[in-house]
Design an enzyme around this catalytic site. Structure first.
Site, short mmCIF file in Angstrom:
data_model
loop_
_atom_site.label_atom_id
_atom_site.label_comp_id
_atom_site.label_asym_id
_atom_site.label_seq_id
_atom_site.Cartn_x
_atom_site.Cartn_y
_atom_site.Cartn_z
N VAL A 34 0.86 -1.18 0.00
CA VAL A 34 0.00 0.00 0.00
C VAL A 34 0.90 1.23 0.00
O VAL A 34 2.01 1.19 0.52
CB VAL A 34 -0.96 0.02 1.21
CG1 VAL A 34 -2.01 -1.06 1.09
CG2 VAL A 34 -0.20 -0.11 2.52
N SER A 35 0.40 2.31 -0.57
CA SER A 35 1.26 3.47 -0.76
C SER A 35 1.38 4.35 0.47
O SER A 35 2.20 5.25 0.51
CB SER A 35 0.77 4.31 -1.93
OG SER A 35 -0.57 4.71 -1.73
#
Length: 200
Positions: A22-23
Site C-alpha cells: 500500500v502506498s
C-alpha cells in the site's frame, strides 16, 4: 513458464504466501487479499516507484519451491514492466508460482510457454499504463483543487478601502518616491503596493 487459472490443487501444494503493498500507512491492507487462505503475509507501506521494499525482499527470500506467492495485482508487485518480468522469472525459475488475483492468472514453471510470456507482458503493460493514468489524474485533481480553493476561498484584501486611499494620497504627496518605506508602513509587499497604485 505457463499461465493458468488458479486451481485447488495449486492452493494445496506448498505454502501460499501473500504480498501486500500500500502506498501509505493509512490505506487498508486487508482488502487486497481479503478472503484468501494464506500461510503468511508480507506487507510494504511504500509507493510503487520506490526500490525500498523490505517486505518484498523478505517474501522473496521466504518462499521455497512448491510455494505460491499471491499478490492482488501486477502493479502491487512490480515498479515497472521490466521489474515484473524479472521478479516473476526469478520466482518461477526457483519453482515458485506467482498468482495475481485481479488478473486471474498464475505463472508457474511447467514448461516454456511463449504465450505465457506474451500474457505477462500484455497484462504488465496494461497495469503500468493504468498506474501512469492514475498518477496523471491525481496531478490534475490536485491542480484543479488548488485552483478552486483560491477561487472559492479568495484572498482577504491586504488593505481596506480607506487604507488604499491613504496609500495613494501619501504616494502622490511623495511624488512616487520612498515606496519601499511606504510598503513597510502599510505592511504590504512592493508588488501589492504597485497593484493598489495601479488602481488609482
Amino acid at each position: 513458464m505457463k499461465t493458468t487459472p488458479t486451481t485447488q490443487a495449486q492452493a494445496d501444494a506448498g505454502h501460499r504466501v501473500g504480498y501486500i503493498r500500500v502506498s501509505s500507512v493509512d490505506q487498508n491492507t486487508t482488502r487486497q487479499l481479503d478472503g484468501l487462505v494464506l500461510h503468511k503475509v508480507f506487507t510494504d507501506h511504500a509507493s510503487g516507484g520506490t526500490t525500498n521494499r523490505p517486505a518484498l525482499a523478505e517474501a522473496l527470500a521466504h518462499v521455497r519451491a512448491g510455494d505460491c506467492l499471491v499478490v492482488h495485482s501486477m502493479d502491487r508487485l512490480a515498479r515497472n514492466l521490466d521489474d515484473l518480468h524479472r521478479i516473476v522469472r526469478e520466482l518461477t525459475d526457483r519453482g515458485v508460482s506467482v498468482e495475481f488475483v485481479k488478473e486471474g492468472q498464475t505463472f508457474t514453471t511447467e514448461g516454456v510457454n511463449p504465450m505465457a510470456n506474451l500474457m505477462l507482458s500484455m497484462l504488465g503493460a496494461f497495469a503500468e499504463f493504468e498506474r501512469s493514468l492514475i498518477r496523471e489524474r491525481q496531478r490534475e485533481g490536485i491542480a484543479i483543487a488548488r485552483g478552486q480553493s483560491d477561487k472559492y476561498r479568495g484572498r482577504a484584501p491586504a488593505l481596506t478601502a480607506e487604507q488604499a486611499a491613504d496609500l495613494r494620497q501619501r504616494d502622490a504627496a511623495q511624488g512616487g518616491k520612498g515606496r519601499a518605506a511606504l510598503a513597510r508602513d502599510f505592511g504590504v509587499s512592493r508588488q501589492t503596493l504597485y497593484q493598489y497604485l495601479a488602481k488609482d
